[in-house]
Each structure stands twice: as structure tokens, then as C-alpha cells.
Design an enzyme around this catalytic site. Sequence first.
Site, PDB file in Angstrom:
ATOM      1  N   HIS A  68      39.221 111.775  20.917  1.00  8.35           N
ATOM      2  CA  HIS A  68      38.003 112.517  20.600  1.00  8.35           C
ATOM      3  C   HIS A  68      38.183 113.245  19.275  1.00  8.35           C
ATOM      4  O   HIS A  68      39.239 113.163  18.647  1.00  8.35           O
ATOM      5  CB  HIS A  68      37.630 113.482  21.727  1.00  8.35           C
ATOM      6  CG  HIS A  68      38.646 114.552  21.993  1.00  8.35           C
ATOM      7  ND1 HIS A  68      39.890 114.287  22.524  1.00  8.35           N
ATOM      8  CD2 HIS A  68      38.624 115.904  21.798  1.00  8.35           C
ATOM      9  CE1 HIS A  68      40.571 115.415  22.648  1.00  8.35           C
ATOM     10  NE2 HIS A  68      39.825 116.410  22.211  1.00  8.35           N
ATOM     11  N   HIS A  70      38.253 116.478  18.197  1.00  7.90           N
ATOM     12  CA  HIS A  70      38.885 117.772  17.931  1.00  7.90           C
ATOM     13  C   HIS A  70      40.036 117.578  16.932  1.00  7.90           C
ATOM     14  O   HIS A  70      40.774 116.601  17.013  1.00  7.90           O
ATOM     15  CB  HIS A  70      39.415 118.388  19.222  1.00  7.90           C
ATOM     16  CG  HIS A  70      38.322 118.904  20.111  1.00  7.90           C
ATOM     17  ND1 HIS A  70      38.540 119.257  21.418  1.00  7.90           N
ATOM     18  CD2 HIS A  70      36.998 119.114  19.878  1.00  7.90           C
ATOM     19  CE1 HIS A  70      37.401 119.674  21.951  1.00  7.90           C
ATOM     20  NE2 HIS A  70      36.449 119.590  21.040  1.00  7.90           N
ATOM     21  N   ASP A  72      42.894 118.901  16.616  1.00  5.37           N
ATOM     22  CA  ASP A  72      44.264 118.785  17.125  1.00  5.37           C
ATOM     23  C   ASP A  72      44.523 117.400  17.711  1.00  5.37           C
ATOM     24  O   ASP A  72      45.626 117.100  18.159  1.00  5.37           O
ATOM     25  CB  ASP A  72      44.576 119.883  18.147  1.00  5.37           C
ATOM     26  CG  ASP A  72      43.650 119.869  19.349  1.00  5.37           C
ATOM     27  OD1 ASP A  72      42.514 119.366  19.228  1.00  5.37           O
ATOM     28  OD2 ASP A  72      44.047 120.372  20.424  1.00  5.37           O
ATOM     29  N   HIS A  73      43.499 116.524  17.654  1.00  5.50           N
ATOM     30  CA  HIS A  73      43.671 115.144  18.109  1.00  5.50           C
ATOM     31  C   HIS A  73      43.387 114.121  17.003  1.00  5.50           C
ATOM     32  O   HIS A  73      43.773 112.965  17.135  1.00  5.50           O
ATOM     33  CB  HIS A  73      42.759 114.865  19.304  1.00  5.50           C
ATOM     34  CG  HIS A  73      43.159 115.619  20.535  1.00  5.50           C
ATOM     35  ND1 HIS A  73      43.921 115.056  21.544  1.00  5.50           N
ATOM     36  CD2 HIS A  73      42.944 116.897  20.904  1.00  5.50           C
ATOM     37  CE1 HIS A  73      44.139 115.966  22.487  1.00  5.50           C
ATOM     38  NE2 HIS A  73      43.560 117.094  22.118  1.00  5.50           N
ATOM     39  N   ASP A 145      41.452 115.400  26.054  1.00  2.00           N
ATOM     40  CA  ASP A 145      41.192 116.628  26.797  1.00  2.00           C
ATOM     41  C   ASP A 145      40.140 116.304  27.851  1.00  2.00           C
ATOM     42  O   ASP A 145      39.254 115.487  27.608  1.00  2.00           O
ATOM     43  CB  ASP A 145      40.649 117.728  25.870  1.00  2.00           C
ATOM     44  CG  ASP A 145      41.647 118.110  24.782  1.00  2.00           C
ATOM     45  OD1 ASP A 145      42.849 117.905  25.002  1.00  2.00           O
ATOM     46  OD2 ASP A 145      41.212 118.595  23.729  1.00  2.00           O
ATOM     47  N   GLU A 170      47.141 116.019  29.420  1.00  2.00           N
ATOM     48  CA  GLU A 170      47.304 117.314  28.765  1.00  2.00           C
ATOM     49  C   GLU A 170      47.527 118.379  29.830  1.00  2.00           C
ATOM     50  O   GLU A 170      47.151 118.208  30.984  1.00  2.00           O
ATOM     51  CB  GLU A 170      46.058 117.631  27.925  1.00  2.00           C
ATOM     52  CG  GLU A 170      44.746 117.684  28.700  1.00  2.00           C
ATOM     53  CD  GLU A 170      44.219 119.098  28.851  1.00  2.00           C
ATOM     54  OE1 GLU A 170      45.011 120.031  28.636  1.00  2.00           O
ATOM     55  OE2 GLU A 170      43.047 119.267  29.193  1.00  2.00           O
ATOM     56  N   HIS A 381      50.873 118.347  25.515  1.00  2.03           N
ATOM     57  CA  HIS A 381      49.834 119.288  25.085  1.00  2.03           C
ATOM     58  C   HIS A 381      49.823 120.544  25.956  1.00  2.03           C
ATOM     59  O   HIS A 381      48.794 120.933  26.515  1.00  2.03           O
ATOM     60  CB  HIS A 381      48.466 118.579  25.126  1.00  2.03           C
ATOM     61  CG  HIS A 381      47.415 119.230  24.244  1.00  2.03           C
ATOM     62  ND1 HIS A 381      46.763 120.374  24.590  1.00  2.03           N
ATOM     63  CD2 HIS A 381      46.914 118.857  23.048  1.00  2.03           C
ATOM     64  CE1 HIS A 381      45.891 120.694  23.637  1.00  2.03           C
ATOM     65  NE2 HIS A 381      45.969 119.786  22.685  1.00  2.03           N
TER      66      HIS A 381
END
Length: 560
Positions: A68, A70, A72-73, A145, A170, A381
Amino acid sequence: MPEIKVTPLGAGQDVGRSCILVSIGGKNIMLDCGMHMGYNDDRRFPDFSYITPNGRLTDFLDCVIISHFHLDHCGALPYMSEMVGYDGPIYMTHPTKAICPILLEDFRKITVDKKGETNFFTSQMIKDCMKKVIPLNLHQTVQGDYNMTPDRHLGAAWIDKCRPDILISESTYATTIRDSKRCRERDFLKKVHETIERGGKVLIPVFALGRAQELCILLETFWERMNLKAPIYFSTGLTEKANHYYKLFITWTNQKIRKTFVQRNMFEFKHIKAFDRSYADNPGPMVVFATPGMLHAGQSLQIFKKWAGNDKNMVIMPGYCVQGTIGHKILNGQRKLEMEGRSTLDVKLQVEYMSFSAHADAKGIMQLIRMAEPRNMLLVHGEAAKMEFLKGKIEQEFNCYMPANGETTAVTTNPSVPVDISLNLLKREMVLGGPLPDPKKPRTMHGTLIMKENLVSSEQALKELGLNEHQLRFTCRVQLQDPHSDSDTLHRIYTHLKSVLKDYTIQHLPDGTVMVESIVIKVSSSAEDANAKVLLLSWSYQDEDLGSYLSSLLKKGLPT
């Protein structure tokens, strides 16, 4: 037995820069390529030296899958593809492909244009990176997530009881059990309303997508019901674009949003207006949604600096903040902050944490694991101490691992091939008195398995199925008229074949046989006729053509 190897390059016993290398069936797949918000140096990126110390990654990776949008991904994607070097396919969903470059460009502006950092990707690199992206439908990809509780705009996560060899999850909230969503929403609205009533200002730092839309819908409904007049703003640009894409991808939202869309678009807000930075100095109460969500940079940090000195004001942190960010510091009670240029900031405003995070809590993680029933569980994560606690809970029911960055976990697999059974075979089993197939009570059924589509070598097939190789040989009898003894006839055959087959290995063996490659030739006399010989030829399937040729040659007889 085949193995699956999993190596975190980021998010191993840590939150941020999600990047997991999975080696399976001879293929190397990278799951996510995120950025760590708590660092301002190379530590913000995953450590690709675990793949190769130097050189491009194309030769070592078969594909990259982004779960996705975000940061941090996906935040390190242009760095990985354009600066380190990767030219292979990158897979993500259609909404992620649309939104990802917007978030990347916004973060690049903050990092390069405002902070002046140099070792960072450019706008052109983002464009070049996105050209390598292949968009997929939702069911074809993975989710990084997840939340087991439905939102106002998205449905809850779910998974089939697929019993995978390994489930990677995660674990951001590994030790947290949240209150009910209704209680959290009630507390959130109460805090906002109380602050507005006493003339204070409310700052809600959010990332542009997900929590922003969720809380906007919540406040919009509350303002309408209570007939409140205090202005609500969201920071312009990024969130406006985000709302545009929510309208565009309305079919990806939950059923209630889609039904409401027939009458009106729930992302067209009546009470929420675009924010101008000059509004931060306006007197009187207001609510402002500003990005980013961890107060590490951008508009939210600028507003926070202006409002921090007034105890009437409030900042509500609706999501997780990684270590090193301003958000993490104030949530841990820090009231004096060291800012850029060695200046200090006194924090007098009220700080509230109300989790509207996209991440599942400990109860939700266990719920998903029990849904899937994996043979092995792997946690990423999350903070090490919290992961260790959750790992102990999981190990009461499943195998569980929590590797650090650069640490490889290998799990052996027992390949199972799903097949369709013909109705005739099932009927035959019933006639023979056997029970119908039951997945909980495996038993042997006899039939012919027809394989389609995939062609693999026999060695690989045997290895994957855990079988031993069996030798298949063909035999042929040839009648031959020859008055000599059996041994003389065999020697004459040996001499004849040596003269005809000059490029083949031909041997006359002590056990009374002649070998041509894998082909064995034996001679015996006929019981009815002493001059009649019976030649027995035997060969493996690899030498079928040569065996057929020899049988035809010997049928013609031996030279006199």
C-alpha cells in the site's frame, strides 16, 4: 524438502522502512520498500547490502510487491530502483499506483526543497520508478498493514482459512488491546468539543490518506448534528488530491460509502474547508487536520510550533509515532523540545493519544492468525520487546519467528498440490465402499493425475514431490538365423555394431552381453530350432530412438 527463506531488510524488530526479502521456489521477491521516518541519514532506507554489497539489484530480485501507499512501505522505492539500481517489475494496486507518486513527491519537497538534504531521489527519479510499476487488482496482492475493525470508509480485513506455510504479519500494536471503536470515537469527539468550547485550537496531525478521511467523516457528521460553527480545516494540496482519489476509487471503499455515493459523495465535505497557513494565527477556536502524522516535518510541525505555548490548545495524535519524531517525544511526556538551530520549545498545550491507526491490535492479529491457520508465523514491523510478548502468545498455538534486520528465517515446506477429482472417480470410490474425501482425514485414492500449464524438469518434480526416481526400460525380441554358438553370435553382433555405429560407445561385457550406450543385448538359442537365435534388447526411455534403430538393424541379419 523445499524451503521458504525470509530476511527483513527493514522492519525487523523495528517499526518503519518495511522491506522483506522472500526466497521461494528459486525466486527472490521483495515485499515493500519503505522509509524510516525517525532518521535523516542513510538509515532511513532499507539495507540493500544484505542482497548484494555493491552493484544493481536487478540480477538478484525477480520482482517487488508494494502492499500500500504509506511511506513506511513505499518511501524508498525510487531510491532502490533509480539510485541503487533495479529494472525489474514492481507490482501494486491501482489506487496505490495513483497515490504513491503524490506522497513521494510531497516527501521529497519537504526533505530536499525545505530541509536541503542532498542524498535523496529527484522528481524525475519518481517518474522513472513509476514507469516500472504494473498495477494489479486487489485480490492479487498482499496487505502490509491491516485492521480487523471496519472503518467508516473501508471494510475490515479478512482472509480465507488457506493454511499457508508461512504468514508474515505486522505487529505494531503487539501488546495493545483497544477499547471499542465506538468508545474511542466518543472520547475523540468529546475532547475536540471541550477544547472548542473553551476557545482553544485542536491540531490533528494525520497522513494524507486513511485516518484523515476517517476522522473527517466523523467530525463532519458531528458538526452537522450539533450545529457547530467553529471552522474545520485540512491542509491544502496533498489531502485535496487524496480526497480526489477517494472519489475516483469509490468502488474500493465499504458498502455504506458506495450506497451513500448514489445520493452524495461522502468525501465532499460541507463543514471542512481548505487551510491556508495564515489561518494558524487567527483568533478563536478551530480544528486543523495537517500532514504529516508524526510531527516530524511539514505543515503539522509548523502549526504545532505556533500553538504549543497555549494550554487552551490541544494536539490529538491519532496514530503510531516512530522513535525520533516530535510526535513520539510529546507522547512520552517530553515538555521541552530541542528544535533545529538549538532552539527549545516549551510544550504547554494538552497532548492526547487516541488510536485510530490502520494497524490491528493484539486481539486483531490473533484473530487474523486463527482465520488463516498458518503452519508458521513470522512477525515484523513492531518493537522488539512487544513482539517478544506477542510471540509467546502465538507459540501457544503456532510456530512463530521474529527475525531482526539481516537475519534469515528458513522454514521447510510440504508441497500440497490442489487437484480437481472427477465425478466418475468419486462414484467408483463410493461403489467400493470407501468414505468420501474429508480434508481432516487424509487417505489414499488411486487415479491418474493430469498436469497442465507448468512444465518442469523431472529432477525438480521429484524433489518437490519428495519421490525417488524409478527407471523405465523398454524391451524387444528379435528373431535371427545364425548357425554359430550363442557366444560366437554375440561376438559377431559386437563386431557388426562396431563397424556401423562408429560414434557410439559399444562394449562386450564378461557377463555375456553387449552394451550400446544404455542398450543391453543378450543372445539365446531357440528351443525348436538350434540355428534360430533370440536377441533380447532392453533400453531406457532416453535411448528410445537408438533402441528402435538397433532392433530394425538386427532384424536384417548379420553380414556373412
